[in-house]
Design a protein around this motif. Structure first.
Motif, short mmCIF file in Angstrom:
data_model
loop_
_atom_site.label_atom_id
_atom_site.label_comp_id
_atom_site.label_asym_id
_atom_site.label_seq_id
_atom_site.Cartn_x
_atom_site.Cartn_y
_atom_site.Cartn_z
N VAL A 5 0.88 -1.17 0.00
CA VAL A 5 0.00 0.00 0.00
C VAL A 5 0.92 1.22 0.00
CG1 VAL A 5 -1.76 1.27 1.27
CG2 VAL A 5 -1.80 -1.24 1.24
N VAL A 6 0.89 1.95 -1.09
CA VAL A 6 1.78 3.08 -1.29
C VAL A 6 0.97 4.37 -1.28
CG1 VAL A 6 3.39 4.19 -2.87
CG2 VAL A 6 3.40 1.71 -2.64
N GLU A 7 1.26 5.23 -0.32
CA GLU A 7 0.62 6.53 -0.27
C GLU A 7 1.40 7.50 -1.14
OE1 GLU A 7 0.35 7.69 3.80
OE2 GLU A 7 -0.54 5.79 4.39
N SER A 8 0.78 8.60 -1.48
CA SER A 8 1.45 9.59 -2.33
C SER A 8 2.74 10.11 -1.68
CB SER A 8 0.50 10.74 -2.64
OG SER A 8 0.09 11.38 -1.44
N GLY B 77 7.86 9.81 -4.25
CA GLY B 77 9.18 10.37 -4.56
C GLY B 77 10.30 9.39 -4.27
N VAL B 78 10.22 8.70 -3.14
CA VAL B 78 11.22 7.70 -2.77
C VAL B 78 11.21 6.57 -3.79
CG1 VAL B 78 11.82 5.96 -1.03
CG2 VAL B 78 11.11 8.24 -0.32
N ILE B 79 10.02 6.10 -4.13
CA ILE B 79 9.90 4.98 -5.06
C ILE B 79 10.36 5.39 -6.46
CG2 ILE B 79 8.28 3.34 -6.11
CD1 ILE B 79 6.65 3.62 -3.47
N LEU C 230 11.60 3.67 3.74
CA LEU C 230 10.20 3.28 3.88
C LEU C 230 9.46 3.59 2.59
CD1 LEU C 230 7.92 2.29 5.76
CD2 LEU C 230 7.62 4.66 6.48
N VAL C 231 8.82 2.56 2.00
CA VAL C 231 8.09 2.75 0.74
C VAL C 231 6.59 2.52 0.89
CG1 VAL C 231 10.07 2.23 -0.71
CG2 VAL C 231 8.51 0.39 -0.05
N LEU D 204 2.67 7.57 -15.17
CA LEU D 204 1.85 6.81 -14.23
C LEU D 204 2.56 6.71 -12.88
CD1 LEU D 204 0.78 3.93 -16.63
CD2 LEU D 204 -0.60 5.88 -15.90
N SER D 205 1.81 6.40 -11.84
CA SER D 205 2.41 6.25 -10.51
C SER D 205 3.21 4.94 -10.44
CB SER D 205 1.34 6.30 -9.43
OG SER D 205 0.47 5.21 -9.56
N TYR D 206 3.95 4.82 -9.36
CA TYR D 206 4.79 3.65 -9.13
C TYR D 206 4.14 2.77 -8.08
CZ TYR D 206 8.41 6.23 -11.58
OH TYR D 206 9.12 6.91 -12.53
N ASN D 207 4.49 1.50 -8.09
CA ASN D 207 4.06 0.61 -7.02
C ASN D 207 5.19 -0.36 -6.68
OD1 ASN D 207 3.89 -1.07 -9.27
ND2 ASN D 207 2.06 -2.07 -8.58
#
Length: 164
Positions: A59-62, A66-68, A109-110, A152-155
């Protein structure tokens, strides 16, 4: 006459209590300022594997994007699919869920396991005599590709077995 005096008195009492009580936003943010989870200093108790399926999504919050993104590197048009080792850390002091399990990739922490995944992992750790200990697994940082001209976002996905 008494009613006319009662209404302002109630208003003043309400104002006094309202001004002293912390807002919901302040109350929710306060524990976060006090508790900052750090990557574990000890070696993981065990390493989980599930044959490279990578079926468990973090579960990745916004706040972690940046870290991811930095971990993924330059994804190009198709997006990233970068392998990393991950460490899973039970987070008993989490302000929102005392059964949370934090996920660290490259010491950062991701995100967290979904609630059900965290509970299942904690049960497995307890049965194996490893309650509260960090464990590890393989992870992949994916995403960031271009779609209709937008990134797109990262996961993050993990190669851990289903613990139910």
């Amino acid at each position: 006459m008494q009613l006319l005096l009662l209404i302002p008195a109630i208003g003043v009492i309400y104002w006094v209590f309202k001004s002293r009580a912390p807002s919901r936003r302040d109350a929710a943010a306060a524990p976060l300022r006090k508790h900052v989870l750090a990557p574990p200093a000890s070696a993981p108790a065990c390493h989980w594997q599930d044959g490279g399926r990578y079926a468990t999504e973090v579960v990745v919050e916004s706040a972690f994007q940046g870290v991811i993104r930095a971990l993924a590197g330059e994804p190009g048009e198709r997006g990233a699919d970068a392998p990393f080792p991950a460490v899973l850390v039970p987070d008993d002091l989490n302000a929102y869920d005392d059964k949370a399990v934090a996920v660290f990739v490259a010491g950062q922490l991701v995100g967290y396991l979904a609630r059900e995944d965290a509970l299942n992992l904690r049960r497995k750790l307890g049965r194996g005599g490893m309650a509260g200990l960090p464990t590890s697994c393989d992870a992949r940082v994916r995403g960031g590709g271009l779609w209709q001209g937008k990134r797109l976002s990262y996961n993050v996905v993990l190669d851990i077995p289903s613990f139910d």
